[in-house]
Design an enzyme around this catalytic site. Sequence first.
Site, PDB file in Angstrom:
ATOM      1  CD  GLU A   1     -21.446  -3.586  72.980  1.00 32.49           C
ATOM      2  OE1 GLU A   1     -21.966  -3.136  74.056  1.00 32.49           O
ATOM      3  OE2 GLU A   1     -20.260  -3.915  72.993  1.00 32.49           O
TER       4      GLU A   1
ATOM      5  CG  ASP B   1      -7.198  35.540  49.627  1.00 33.74           C
ATOM      6  OD1 ASP B   1      -6.141  36.404  49.906  1.00 33.74           O
ATOM      7  OD2 ASP B   1      -7.915  35.652  48.654  1.00 33.74           O
TER       8      ASP B   1
ATOM      9  CG  ASP C   1     -14.064  33.278  48.804  1.00 34.50           C
ATOM     10  OD1 ASP C   1     -13.131  33.072  48.115  1.00 34.50           O
ATOM     11  OD2 ASP C   1     -14.507  34.198  49.410  1.00 34.50           O
TER      12      ASP C   1
ATOM     13  CG  ASP D   1     -23.784  -0.366  76.653  1.00 31.22           C
ATOM     14  OD1 ASP D   1     -22.473  -0.179  76.825  1.00 31.22           O
ATOM     15  OD2 ASP D   1     -24.185  -1.380  75.942  1.00 31.22           O
TER      16      ASP D   1
END
Length: 826
Positions: free
Chosen positions: A292, A334, A593, A690
């Site tokens: 959960e 590039d 870009d 938890d």
Amino acid sequence: MENKTAPQISPANNFWQFDAGYWFQKLNSSGNGLSQIAANEIFLQTGGKSISQSAFKKDLLLFISQFKSPLMLLLIGAVILSGFLGDTSDEFIILFIVSSTGLLSFFQERNAGRVVEKLQSMISLKSMVLRDGQPQEIVSTNIAPGDVLIFKAGDMIPADCLIIEANELHANESSLTGESYPVRKDAGVLDEHTVLAKRTNCLWEGSNVISGNAKALVIHTNTNTIFGSIAKSVSTSVETAFEKGIKDFGFFLMKITLFLSFFILVVNLLNHKSVIDSALFALALAVGMAPELLPAITTIAMSAGAKRMLAKKVIVKKLTSIQNLGEVNLLCTDKTGTITEGAIKVSGLVNGFGQESGFVKDIAFWNASFETGYANPIDDALKRLTPETKGKPKKIGEVPYDFIRKRLSIAISTSTEKLLISKGAFDQILSICTKIKLSDGSIAEIASHRAEIENRFEQFGIAGSRAIGVCYKNINADKISKEDEKEMIFAGFILLQDPVKAGIIETLDELKKLQVSLKIITGDNKNVAKCIALEIGIKDPVVMTGEELSKTSSDALRLLVRKTHIFAEVEPQQKERIIYALRRSYTVAYMGDGINDVSAINAADIGISVNNAVDVAREAADFVLMEKDLMVLADGIKEGRKTFANTLKYIFVNTGSTFGSMCSVAVASLILPFLPMLPKQILLINFITDFPYLTIASDNVDQEQLDKPGKWNLKAIRNYMLIFGIHSSLFDLITFLVLLFVLKVKDSAFQTGWFVESTIVQLSILFIIRTHQNFIKSKPGKYLFILSVLGLLLAVSLPYVPFANKLGFVPLPFINFGAMLLIVMV
């Protein structure tokens, strides 16, 4: 007095059948746009208020979502029902544990959400708009009907607009029409029945400008646009590999959970145990095993990763992409600005015969200075030149740069003549030239000099200089178009240098350590690209040109791309083809870009752009770098792998220990005359464990996990769950046997003993599972360690607190407590 009321315009109106003058009047606007006051009024009246949801409403929905799982709802419903029936006094304790778990998850996820909001605000699209007659940049979502927008190449279109004026404007409308080729746009009036693909006087939200520039009047915004109405009715999102893996894992675990829970319920009922207690016990077990917290933990882990990446100048656009970034093993980019400095310098302005030329300097400067379409580093460098000829010419016209012609043309008028000047890619410039300007200033036919010019261009590339061509001709007209680009006179070369970045070799070494390879994809000349490759340490670089690529079949390309280091002289559409071929062997990140990079960014597993990229490239990317630096990206890849590793830790802990516990309970239910543990005790284990699990996002990760790409493997998780689950069950059964037959305890003492053993095991096992090394040598995160220790102390002290009997606990004798610790140590 200005009318500020927003006109009521139906989204379905055929606005392309009227001219701009009609709409200026209808929208209370003009060629100078709206005033700021009027724009604010209209914006609010056309849906501006509803764009952002109130903070309280978002928090409320997030809190409710913590309890939306069917198992959680069933448990809450059963507890409330048992309270009404008077069958149990535990409902308040169980509800407190459940609500505390939900609150804990809510606050963590809420903080994570705020990180995401901050990231989104940093990369919001902006548009150039005329307000009070002055151009200003505003966030695109603040545009109002009646605004006048100014567009240039690379801009995203934020609203449905009518073109007022345009110059060689081409737009990509494939997202709406499916047409892959750019559409030429012009001002005008069209028939009301004109189909969408032929409405050439309109610009549509969701499309983008490929080339040229324009002014346009905003007609529709928000859900009133065509794109907005489609998005409202059909909401689709591409599922990442990690998202699919998490979903498949959730379904897999849910099936096992429901089967075991049902089996345990039936066994307890057959043993004549209380119906309500048996049902609550089965539901508590299901909640305990169900992951959960998985949605919350993945969100927290990814937002924590996004926050760390932001500190390293990487903006995350989509959280789930962080997991994919951790899987990347190939980066395509590039060379400009990533491998090289990106600060282009003019190293020479020479005629066709390699001699310095003041005339070439002048026309190159004028061409760049008057350019208004696609801003680029080459023009920026040329604008810094000082021309030889005094006095500034007057601009007559412009044919903007585009990626088909690969050239920019400017028409000027001097005191003595009118000139058309074109500059661009050498081959494209040479193709429109019939004559050449000689060293003595005379003009000759180019045919006899072509071989010499082409050889000189080749030599420039071998020497590491990027060379572009420039040509001109005299004209008489006061307007120009693409058709005028013919019978030109070749003037010479513009030589450009872009030095290799300092530290790039060290950066590439860092990527190699991360097992990430690099391939360069560029439109530049193959000799220039090869020269750069040698400079950065690529031995015997294999180069494939765009021309070779076009002649290669898809099957052959799949093999060739693996051996190729550099793809040079490639067209934008070829970049996309290269990426798809590479994805068959690698997990690919592409960094770009420009407008010509968009298709490749979309095609890659991970699209990366930079903060100063054109709008359409930033919009397509998953990540936006605040600096165009590969070292920043290397840090981002590490963060992706860290987030991936920490998310898997929770999955392994949750599946291993809880599956083993459920199997143990199933066996114990067959032989015990009482419940092995009370429902509230099971939920309490869940609650205590938890706490540290929610801090797992900040845990340290071993270097070996950062050095290689993470891969989602559901089969490995299944195998681990079975092997570790059986191993865990074995020790649970030993605990049962010791409690029953050695220590001879009854129900409450049995439940207390198993609670202590099970909680300590689940907290301790995390420190073993979180690392592939010896757990003593691998240092855990500070918060994970502190909360685990606190949880452990809480677990061992609960049987001795004054309200222990309310939780069903009894104090453990020293021998019982010692036996539990011994089993845990083993």
